[in-house]
Write an enzyme that holds these catalytic residues in place. Structure first.
Site, PDB file in Angstrom:
ATOM      1  N   SER A 152      -8.218  -5.225   4.842  1.00 42.28           N
ATOM      2  CA  SER A 152      -8.757  -4.924   3.509  1.00 42.28           C
ATOM      3  C   SER A 152      -9.122  -6.170   2.696  1.00 42.28           C
ATOM      4  O   SER A 152      -8.738  -6.297   1.525  1.00 42.28           O
ATOM      5  CB  SER A 152      -7.775  -4.060   2.718  1.00 42.28           C
ATOM      6  N   GLY A 171       0.119   5.537  -4.295  1.00 44.41           N
ATOM      7  CA  GLY A 171      -0.494   6.831  -4.624  1.00 44.41           C
ATOM      8  C   GLY A 171       0.093   7.950  -3.790  1.00 44.41           C
ATOM      9  O   GLY A 171       0.398   9.038  -4.294  1.00 44.41           O
ATOM     10  N   ASN A 184     -10.421  -2.951  -6.345  1.00 45.91           N
ATOM     11  CA  ASN A 184      -9.604  -2.091  -7.215  1.00 45.91           C
ATOM     12  C   ASN A 184     -10.207  -1.886  -8.606  1.00 45.91           C
ATOM     13  O   ASN A 184      -9.866  -0.931  -9.305  1.00 45.91           O
ATOM     14  CB  ASN A 184      -8.167  -2.625  -7.358  1.00 45.91           C
ATOM     15  N   TRP A 185     -11.133  -2.762  -9.027  1.00 46.11           N
ATOM     16  CA  TRP A 185     -11.788  -2.576 -10.334  1.00 46.11           C
ATOM     17  C   TRP A 185     -12.547  -1.255 -10.376  1.00 46.11           C
ATOM     18  O   TRP A 185     -12.831  -0.725 -11.450  1.00 46.11           O
ATOM     19  CB  TRP A 185     -12.768  -3.721 -10.624  1.00 46.11           C
ATOM     20  N   ASP A 193       0.822  -1.207   0.000  1.00 48.05           N
ATOM     21  CA  ASP A 193       0.000   0.000   0.000  1.00 48.05           C
ATOM     22  C   ASP A 193       0.865   1.269   0.000  1.00 48.05           C
ATOM     23  O   ASP A 193       1.972   1.261   0.543  1.00 48.05           O
ATOM     24  CB  ASP A 193      -0.894  -0.025   1.251  1.00 48.05           C
ATOM     25  N   GLY A 194       0.352   2.327  -0.610  1.00 48.54           N
ATOM     26  CA  GLY A 194       1.025   3.621  -0.520  1.00 48.54           C
ATOM     27  C   GLY A 194       1.646   4.128  -1.812  1.00 48.54           C
ATOM     28  O   GLY A 194       2.338   5.148  -1.798  1.00 48.54           O
ATOM     29  N   SER A 237      -7.016  -5.955  -5.866  1.00 47.79           N
ATOM     30  CA  SER A 237      -8.172  -6.495  -5.135  1.00 47.79           C
ATOM     31  C   SER A 237      -9.433  -6.416  -5.998  1.00 47.79           C
ATOM     32  O   SER A 237      -9.468  -5.666  -6.984  1.00 47.79           O
ATOM     33  CB  SER A 237      -8.388  -5.696  -3.844  1.00 47.79           C
TER      34      SER A 237
END
Ligand code: FPP
Length: 242
Positions: free
Chosen positions: A194, A21, A66-67, A18-19, A63
């Site tokens: 998550s 972005g 994420n779509w 994660d991270g 995930s």
């Protein structure tokens, strides 16, 4: 560098990467550039795990949720994945790494599915380490899918409700045949699962770090393993018993 005990390695490490972005925002580049930098960390972590002797590495690459990201970002992530699979196949062969995937693989684009299947097939005899990519993966979806398949087998007379144990249930999950993760790492200062490996992480040790995924490289992984090695895993027993 932190020292680790090679005789007490986690057999299976799972990572929520994660991270990307936030890394991009801090460095004033596009989110896509953040993901590109993140795929460099993927290479580094795979290499490090193989070098130190980790047997299973599961990476949460995409995930089911994420779509719902903007189409350009989804396309870019799929493109990076395809590029990774093409460029790393030789390295996986040379390092004896077997590629596997968990998730709704059928839901991926035709192009990604093709390279993924090829890489899975070509590396299927490798024994050094399993690199397991979670793609279009959701833990609840996995449990629901397993339940549906059990019902199907029950309707076909292959299984009865009395046969169902935790072990049999596990065999219906995407991770069938893999050990549960011993250590689960999440980068970027978020403290959530998550929807990742919900069933499998019942006794997993969690390691959270503020480091953003594109900055998470080999030496940070060694630090996480050293932290894990200082913990006492009791699996519900007392210290004396375990
Ligand atoms: C989370 O960062 C990361 C992802 C959703 C995808 C992970 C993908 C990669 C590391 C690159 C491609 C994968 C492979 C296997 C080559 P985020 O976008 O949620 O970051 P943010 O929370 O800071 O916005």
């Amino acid at each position: 560098m932190e020292r680790i005990d090679k005789t007490k390695l986690p057999q299976h490490i799972a990572v929520i990467m994660d991270g990307n972005g936030r890394w991009a925002r801090i460095h004033s580049v596009s989110r896509i550039e953040g993901h590109r930098k993140g795929s460099e960390s993927v290479r580094d972590i795979v290499r490090t795990c193989r070098e130190i002797g980790i047997k299973y590495l599961t990476l949460y690459a995409f995930s089911v949720e994420n779509w719902l990201r903007p189409a350009t970002e989804v396309r870019a992530l799929m493109g990076l994945l395809e590029k990774f699979l093409r460029s790393e196949l030789q390295e996986m062969q040379d390092s004896d790494i077997r590629l596997m995937a968990i998730g709704d693989i059928e839901g991926l684009s035709r192009g990604v599915k093709k390279v993924l299947r090829e890489a899975i097939e070509k590396t299927s005899e490798n024994k050094g380490m399993v690199l397991n990519l979670a793609l279009s993966y959701g833990g609840r979806d996995e449990i629901v899918e397993a339940t549906k398949r059990i019902l199907k087998d029950s309707n076909a007379g292959k299984i009865t409700h009395e046969d169902i144990t935790k072990e049999i249930f596990s065999d219906y999950l995407y991770t069938s045949g893999m050990p549960d993760p011993d250590l689960l790492i999440r980068t970027s200062g978020e403290y959530r699962l998550s929807n990742f490996l919900l069933w499998q992480s019942a006794y997993t040790e969690f390691y959270f770090t503020d480091t953003l995924w594109p900055d998470f490289r080999g030496e940070k992984l060694i630090k996480a393993i050293a932290d894990y090695q200082n913990r006492e895993r009791r699996f519900g027993l007392t210290s004396d018993q375990s």
